[in-house]
Design an enzyme around this catalytic site. Structure first.
Site, short mmCIF file in Angstrom:
data_model
loop_
_atom_site.label_atom_id
_atom_site.label_comp_id
_atom_site.label_asym_id
_atom_site.label_seq_id
_atom_site.Cartn_x
_atom_site.Cartn_y
_atom_site.Cartn_z
N ARG A 129 21.84 47.13 -17.22
CA ARG A 129 21.93 47.97 -16.03
C ARG A 129 20.52 48.23 -15.52
NH1 ARG A 129 26.33 46.54 -15.72
NH2 ARG A 129 28.27 47.69 -15.63
N GLU A 162 20.21 48.46 -6.93
CA GLU A 162 20.88 47.23 -6.52
C GLU A 162 22.08 47.45 -5.61
OE1 GLU A 162 22.12 45.72 -10.44
OE2 GLU A 162 24.19 46.06 -9.82
N HIS A 213 23.10 40.40 -10.21
CA HIS A 213 24.20 40.85 -11.09
C HIS A 213 25.23 39.73 -11.25
CE1 HIS A 213 25.79 44.86 -12.74
NE2 HIS A 213 26.42 43.88 -13.36
P1 NAI Z 1 28.76 47.17 -26.37
O1 NAI Z 1 29.35 48.53 -26.19
O2 NAI Z 1 29.50 46.16 -27.19
O3 NAI Z 1 27.28 47.30 -26.98
C1 NAI Z 1 26.35 48.26 -26.57
C2 NAI Z 1 25.42 48.54 -27.73
O4 NAI Z 1 24.41 49.46 -27.28
C3 NAI Z 1 26.12 49.20 -28.94
O5 NAI Z 1 25.78 48.53 -30.13
C4 NAI Z 1 25.58 50.62 -28.92
O6 NAI Z 1 25.48 51.20 -30.23
C5 NAI Z 1 24.21 50.42 -28.32
N1 NAI Z 1 23.65 51.65 -27.78
C6 NAI Z 1 24.30 52.70 -27.21
N2 NAI Z 1 23.42 53.67 -26.87
C7 NAI Z 1 22.20 53.22 -27.26
C8 NAI Z 1 20.89 53.76 -27.18
N3 NAI Z 1 20.67 54.99 -26.67
N4 NAI Z 1 19.86 53.04 -27.67
C9 NAI Z 1 20.08 51.80 -28.21
N5 NAI Z 1 21.30 51.23 -28.31
C10 NAI Z 1 22.34 51.93 -27.83
O7 NAI Z 1 28.49 46.65 -24.89
P2 NAI Z 1 28.35 45.14 -24.41
O8 NAI Z 1 29.68 44.58 -24.06
O9 NAI Z 1 27.48 44.41 -25.35
O10 NAI Z 1 27.58 45.35 -23.01
C11 NAI Z 1 26.26 45.86 -22.96
C12 NAI Z 1 25.92 46.22 -21.53
O11 NAI Z 1 25.86 45.02 -20.75
C13 NAI Z 1 26.98 47.06 -20.82
O12 NAI Z 1 26.77 48.44 -21.04
C14 NAI Z 1 26.77 46.73 -19.37
O13 NAI Z 1 25.91 47.67 -18.81
C15 NAI Z 1 26.08 45.37 -19.40
N6 NAI Z 1 26.85 44.29 -18.76
C16 NAI Z 1 26.27 43.57 -17.75
C17 NAI Z 1 26.94 42.53 -17.14
C18 NAI Z 1 26.30 41.68 -16.06
O14 NAI Z 1 27.00 40.92 -15.37
N7 NAI Z 1 25.00 41.74 -15.87
C19 NAI Z 1 28.32 42.21 -17.53
C20 NAI Z 1 28.82 42.99 -18.63
C21 NAI Z 1 28.11 44.01 -19.20
#
Ligand code: NAI
Length: 327
Positions: free
Chosen positions: A230, A259, A291
């Site tokens: 993000r 964005e 994105h």
């Molecule tokens: P997920 O929920 O599987 O993993 C997120 C990880 O971040 C978890 O391991 C969590 O413990 C960790 N986390 C939470 N708060 C934290 C903090 N303060 N400091 C460090 N780590 C922390 O999520 P996933 O599916 O891996 O997605 C990650 C991010 O990718 C989403 O939140 C979304 O913003 C972004 N995304 C972007 C896309 C794009 O098209 N550019 C598409 C899909 C997701």
């Protein structure tokens, strides 16, 4: 079941229409984003289907309730654009927790390789029959240290790919887990020891501007930063300043703080008012995609399948799988 679908793009329709037909859902597709001004378009609909840059704040939620809306279905994983404190006990919010972590992880790597091996520049040169290699010297990924912030679904796919390149992996996560050949560190150690840093944590109050001027100053002088998560995880102005002062190797950005005004739309031929974005794009060591990381056939299919199930299962059976709740 009738659902108002905001911020529709041509690539959204086929899969949503197909899965919608199967489950008895009619989508009313609107190109406009959901805002206070457009919320009334949901009149008579059972729910709204929204994406990352739609606004779901208190006034929008009040308006949706007035129009008879009974659910909000996000067709994405992140939900930082929804005021969950306000929806609580009023409107259930559903999301697609995972649709293709591979799509995002692979895009992160694609951007990195494009940047460090100058593929984007070589493509343009050879199309003009310019076969010079000047200024194209890159570096090997093999043996480099990658720092992964957020080791969830996408972070883990990204780590697997990095291991394939023979990279050493450092990780930082609020909730670390056991991962083979991955060393968890604190954030400062990750920032100072990594050659490449990739962000895969969600945007929360805690992670807003996680990468600010102070953090950038801890990075190696040639460090590359990748953000497919993000935009607001990075203070874009601080990043631009570091790039201008040559304190960082480069940046691969699929997301950008501001964005929502620009991404997903065609501004070619227009004067882009955001100086920070325009200046970042103009830098030779910055790559920006709008994105796009999620955009694969597999991901689009999974997004439509899960979103339609979230809607139909809730409206028909009252189930609440994939509901987003406050911790
Ligand atoms: P997920 O929920 O599987 O993993 C997120 C990880 O971040 C978890 O391991 C969590 O413990 C960790 N986390 C939470 N708060 C934290 C903090 N303060 N400091 C460090 N780590 C922390 O999520 P996933 O599916 O891996 O997605 C990650 C991010 O990718 C989403 O939140 C979304 O913003 C972004 N995304 C972007 C896309 C794009 O098209 N550019 C598409 C899909 C997701």
């Amino acid at each position: 079941m009738k659902i108002a679908f905001f911020d529709t793009k041509p690539y959204d329709k086929p899969s949503f229409e197909r899965y919608g037909r199967e489950r008895g859902i009619t989508f009313k597709f609107y190109e406009t984003k959901l805002t206070e001004d457009t919320a009334a378009l949901a009149k008579g609909c059972d729910g709204v289907c929204v994406f990352v840059n739609d606004t779901v704040n208190a006034p929008v939620i009040d308006r949706l309730l007035e129009e008879g809306v009974r659910l909000i279905a996000l067709r994405c994983a992140g939900y930082n654009n929804v005021d969950l404190r306000y929806t609580k006990d009023k409107l259930p919010v559903f999301r697609v927790p995972a649709y293709s972590p591979y799509a995002v992880a692979e895009h992160a790597i694609a951007m990195l390789l494009t940047s460090i091996r100058r593929i984007h520049k070589a493509y343009i040169r050879t199309r003009d029959f310019n076969f010079s290699l000047n200024n194209f010297t890159g570096f090997d990924l093999h043996g480099k240290t990658v720092g992964v912030i957020g080791t969830g679904k996408i972070g883990c796919c990204f780590i697997d790919i990095c291991k394939g390149f023979g990279m050493k992996v450092l990780a930082y996560d609020k909730y670390p887990k056991e991962l083979p050949e991955v060393t968890y560190t604190d954030l400062d150690a990750l920032l100072s020891q990594s050659d490449i840093i990739s962000l895969h944590c969600p945007l929360t109050r805690e992670t807003d501007h996680l990468i600010d001027d102070n953090a950038i100053r801890k990075m190696k002088a040639k460090a590359m930063i990748i953000n497919t998560s993000r935009g607001a995880l990075i203070d874009a102005e601080a990043l631009l300043k570091a790039i201008k002062e040559r304190r960082i190797g480069g940046a691969c950005l699929d997301v950008y703080e501001e964005e929502s005004e620009f991404f997903f739309e065609d501004f070619s031929g227009h004067i882009v008012a955001d100086d920070t974005l325009a200046r970042l794009i103009s830098m030779p060591n910055v790559i920006v995609t709008s994105h796009q990381a999620f955009l694969t056939e597999e991901a689009l299919d999974n997004i439509a399948d899960t979103t339609v199930s979230n809607i139909a299962d809730h409206l028909q059976k009252g189930t609440r799988e994939n509901e987003v709740t406050l911790f």
